[in-house]
Structures are given as structure tokens and as C-alpha cells.
Design a protein around this motif. Sequence first.
Motif, PDB file in Angstrom:
ATOM      1  N   PHE A   1       0.841  -1.195   0.000  1.00  0.00           N
ATOM      2  CA  PHE A   1       0.000   0.000   0.000  1.00  0.00           C
ATOM      3  C   PHE A   1       0.875   1.243   0.000  1.00  0.00           C
ATOM      4  O   PHE A   1       1.602   1.496   0.929  1.00  0.00           O
ATOM      5  CB  PHE A   1      -0.904   0.008   1.236  1.00  0.00           C
ATOM      6  N   ARG A   2       0.794   1.995  -1.065  1.00  0.00           N
ATOM      7  CA  ARG A   2       1.646   3.190  -1.192  1.00  0.00           C
ATOM      8  C   ARG A   2       0.824   4.396  -1.604  1.00  0.00           C
ATOM      9  O   ARG A   2      -0.017   4.309  -2.484  1.00  0.00           O
ATOM     10  CB  ARG A   2       2.699   2.949  -2.281  1.00  0.00           C
ATOM     11  N   LEU A   3       1.104   5.538  -0.971  1.00  0.00           N
ATOM     12  CA  LEU A   3       0.487   6.792  -1.408  1.00  0.00           C
ATOM     13  C   LEU A   3       1.280   7.342  -2.586  1.00  0.00           C
ATOM     14  O   LEU A   3       2.469   7.105  -2.685  1.00  0.00           O
ATOM     15  CB  LEU A   3       0.573   7.822  -0.278  1.00  0.00           C
ATOM     16  N   ASP A   4       0.615   8.105  -3.429  1.00  0.00           N
ATOM     17  CA  ASP A   4       1.313   8.778  -4.512  1.00  0.00           C
ATOM     18  C   ASP A   4       1.986  10.032  -3.944  1.00  0.00           C
ATOM     19  O   ASP A   4       1.331  11.031  -3.692  1.00  0.00           O
ATOM     20  CB  ASP A   4       0.325   9.147  -5.618  1.00  0.00           C
ATOM     21  N   LEU A   5       3.289   9.951  -3.731  1.00  0.00           N
ATOM     22  CA  LEU A   5       3.989  11.056  -3.058  1.00  0.00           C
ATOM     23  C   LEU A   5       4.444  12.134  -4.031  1.00  0.00           C
ATOM     24  O   LEU A   5       4.884  13.195  -3.631  1.00  0.00           O
ATOM     25  CB  LEU A   5       5.200  10.520  -2.289  1.00  0.00           C
ATOM     26  N   LYS A   6       4.350  11.850  -5.324  1.00  0.00           N
ATOM     27  CA  LYS A   6       4.903  12.806  -6.293  1.00  0.00           C
ATOM     28  C   LYS A   6       3.887  13.878  -6.711  1.00  0.00           C
ATOM     29  O   LYS A   6       4.257  14.901  -7.255  1.00  0.00           O
ATOM     30  CB  LYS A   6       5.408  12.052  -7.521  1.00  0.00           C
ATOM     31  N   THR A   7       2.619  13.628  -6.447  1.00  0.00           N
ATOM     32  CA  THR A   7       1.603  14.558  -6.913  1.00  0.00           C
ATOM     33  C   THR A   7       1.750  15.944  -6.278  1.00  0.00           C
ATOM     34  O   THR A   7       2.099  16.069  -5.111  1.00  0.00           O
ATOM     35  CB  THR A   7       0.186  14.016  -6.623  1.00  0.00           C
TER      36      THR A   7
ATOM     37  N   LEU B   1     -17.132   7.317   2.330  1.00  0.00           N
ATOM     38  CA  LEU B   1     -17.345   6.040   1.646  1.00  0.00           C
ATOM     39  C   LEU B   1     -16.045   5.267   1.441  1.00  0.00           C
ATOM     40  O   LEU B   1     -16.059   4.052   1.282  1.00  0.00           O
ATOM     41  CB  LEU B   1     -18.045   6.270   0.297  1.00  0.00           C
ATOM     42  N   GLU B   2     -14.938   5.988   1.463  1.00  0.00           N
ATOM     43  CA  GLU B   2     -13.646   5.305   1.329  1.00  0.00           C
ATOM     44  C   GLU B   2     -13.223   4.597   2.610  1.00  0.00           C
ATOM     45  O   GLU B   2     -12.199   3.928   2.627  1.00  0.00           O
ATOM     46  CB  GLU B   2     -12.541   6.315   1.001  1.00  0.00           C
ATOM     47  N   SER B   3     -13.994   4.796   3.685  1.00  0.00           N
ATOM     48  CA  SER B   3     -13.520   4.283   4.969  1.00  0.00           C
ATOM     49  C   SER B   3     -13.402   2.757   4.981  1.00  0.00           C
ATOM     50  O   SER B   3     -12.723   2.204   5.820  1.00  0.00           O
ATOM     51  CB  SER B   3     -14.416   4.761   6.108  1.00  0.00           C
ATOM     52  N   GLU B   4     -14.026   2.103   4.029  1.00  0.00           N
ATOM     53  CA  GLU B   4     -13.821   0.654   3.949  1.00  0.00           C
ATOM     54  C   GLU B   4     -12.875   0.309   2.803  1.00  0.00           C
ATOM     55  O   GLU B   4     -12.899  -0.773   2.256  1.00  0.00           O
ATOM     56  CB  GLU B   4     -15.166  -0.060   3.758  1.00  0.00           C
ATOM     57  N   ASP B   5     -12.087   1.294   2.413  1.00  0.00           N
ATOM     58  CA  ASP B   5     -11.215   1.081   1.256  1.00  0.00           C
ATOM     59  C   ASP B   5     -10.013   0.244   1.636  1.00  0.00           C
ATOM     60  O   ASP B   5      -9.881  -0.278   2.729  1.00  0.00           O
ATOM     61  CB  ASP B   5     -10.802   2.421   0.629  1.00  0.00           C
ATOM     62  N   ASP B   6      -9.114   0.156   0.693  1.00  0.00           N
ATOM     63  CA  ASP B   6      -7.950  -0.713   0.834  1.00  0.00           C
ATOM     64  C   ASP B   6      -7.050  -0.458   2.044  1.00  0.00           C
ATOM     65  O   ASP B   6      -6.510  -1.395   2.587  1.00  0.00           O
ATOM     66  CB  ASP B   6      -7.096  -0.571  -0.413  1.00  0.00           C
ATOM     67  N   GLU B   7      -6.880   0.802   2.448  1.00  0.00           N
ATOM     68  CA  GLU B   7      -5.828   1.053   3.433  1.00  0.00           C
ATOM     69  C   GLU B   7      -6.048   0.277   4.732  1.00  0.00           C
ATOM     70  O   GLU B   7      -5.155  -0.399   5.218  1.00  0.00           O
ATOM     71  CB  GLU B   7      -5.711   2.555   3.733  1.00  0.00           C
TER      72      GLU B   7
END
Length: 274
Positions: free
Chosen positions: A98-104, A187-193
Motif C-alpha cells: 500500500f503506497r500513497l502517490d507522493l509525487k503529486t 465512503l472510502e472508509s472501507e477502502d484498501d488502506e
Amino acid sequence: MGKKHWTLDDIDWGAFDPAKVDPEIVRIAKAASLVEHNGYDYATYLCNVFHDDPDFQETARHWAEEEVQHGAVLRRWAEHADPDWDFDAAFKRFTDGFRLDLKTAESVRGSRTGELIARCIVETGTSSYYAALGDATDEPVLKQICKNIAADELRHYKLFYTAMKRYQAVENLGRWGRLRTGLGRILESEDDELAYAYYAANEPGVVPYDRRRYSRAYARRAYGLYRPRHVERGVAMALKAIGLKGNGRVHRVLWPLASRLMRARAASLARTGA
Ligand SMILES: [Fe+2]
Ligand SMILES: [Fe+2]
């Protein structure tokens, strides 16, 4: 913001009582420790998004230190509860998958106001979550830890809320935009992270990741903790973040509904053995 409001040394570790540890709570505490430990990555992202606002960058860096401390204190508690747990291996599994997009350089929410609304929603979620976890556990050290963390998360909410108001005055994001961003983040609270953190924290070895399975497993344990008062407060904070009244008619209608839905979901997941 100045120094941290507490440290790991302020926790009375000697009071730890293994007889009062609930193994299901250990599983979600481990998952929370991984997510919180990842705080620096999120600060990097926020510093990119707010690249010309050094004051906010400073705030974001300090905020991240507090989040990482949440990870550290939960890690230590989980190691008390389960001395065989290998945090480093679990954290590596988590960050590998699980990685955030740090370059944006732009917020994934489309505007800075939107980004800050999303942050308010996350802090709403964490402050009510740790309040609920602290009330649900009988283990005295975890109770104390949750109390400290919940107070931090509430301050974080206020901090992002203040910044959001400042950007809202300039960007003037419309009511729909605010509502859409806020709901989107909820709604993202059940997302992948969280699901992935639950998996990484609790499934050593070769079991492959199954998003549906682990998000259900996590949700069952997390939703089951909430009492009506936690939901009432959380709904008020979320409404305020999207620009509605936290104590008006919408709140009166919405929170009992949200509370019932969460209970029903926890119960139905428990029935299916999630
Ligand atoms: Fe946190
Ligand atoms: Fe926080």
C-alpha cells in the motif's frame, strides 16, 4: 503547534493486565499501529499539495509526528499483548502493498479546501474510533492510550478545520463540492488502506490478500465497538466539516440512522463469520 502533548513514557506500562486483553481488539490495534506509523508519507503528500504554504507545511510535519507516535504506542501495546508479533515484518508487508502517490503536487480531492475537508473526515473517524475503542476495552493501559490518542485526533480535526476555513475563504468551494468530497471520503472508509493494514498486521506467511474478505473482517471488529454517543459526536463533526450545522435537524435525523446501520452491519458480518 509546539511539542507533543504526551510521550510513550507517560503511559503506565506497569498497569498492563494480560487477563483483560481481548484478542479481537489486539488484531485491530495492530492494524491501527501500521496505518498510524505511515504518517510521514502523508505529511510528504500534504507538503507537496501545500507547496507554497510554509506555515501549513510546518503544521503538517508536526501533525505527522503525533500520528507516528500513535503508531509507536499502539505497537508497544500490541507487543505487550502478543510478544510473538513481528511489527517490522508486518509494517514491511503493509508498505510493500500500500503506497500513497507522493509525487503529486495537487490534491487528489481536486482543491485544497477539499483536501482539508477530507482530512477533517479522517480525524473525525479516528477520534471517534479511539474513543469507542477506549470505552470498549477493559485493559487499563489500552484505555489510557486511547484516551490520549483520541484527544490528539480531536486537536488534529480542529487544526485541519481551521486551515480549511482559511482556504475556503479564498477558493469558495460550493456546497455540493464540499458535500461530495466529504461523502467521498466517508465512503472510502472501507477502502484498501484499513483492510490491507488488517491483513498485513494479522496474516503472516503466504495467505494472499483478498480485499473483500479483509475489509469485512476489519469492519466487523471496528463497527462493533461504537456506541450511540460515539456516532452522535462523529456525525456532528463530519457535518460541520462539510459546512452544515453540527447540531441541527440533519444531525438529529442522521446520527441514529448511522448508528443503527453500523450496528446492523457489524451484526450481519458477525453472523457470516467475517
Ligand atoms: Fe492518529
Ligand atoms: Fe490524527
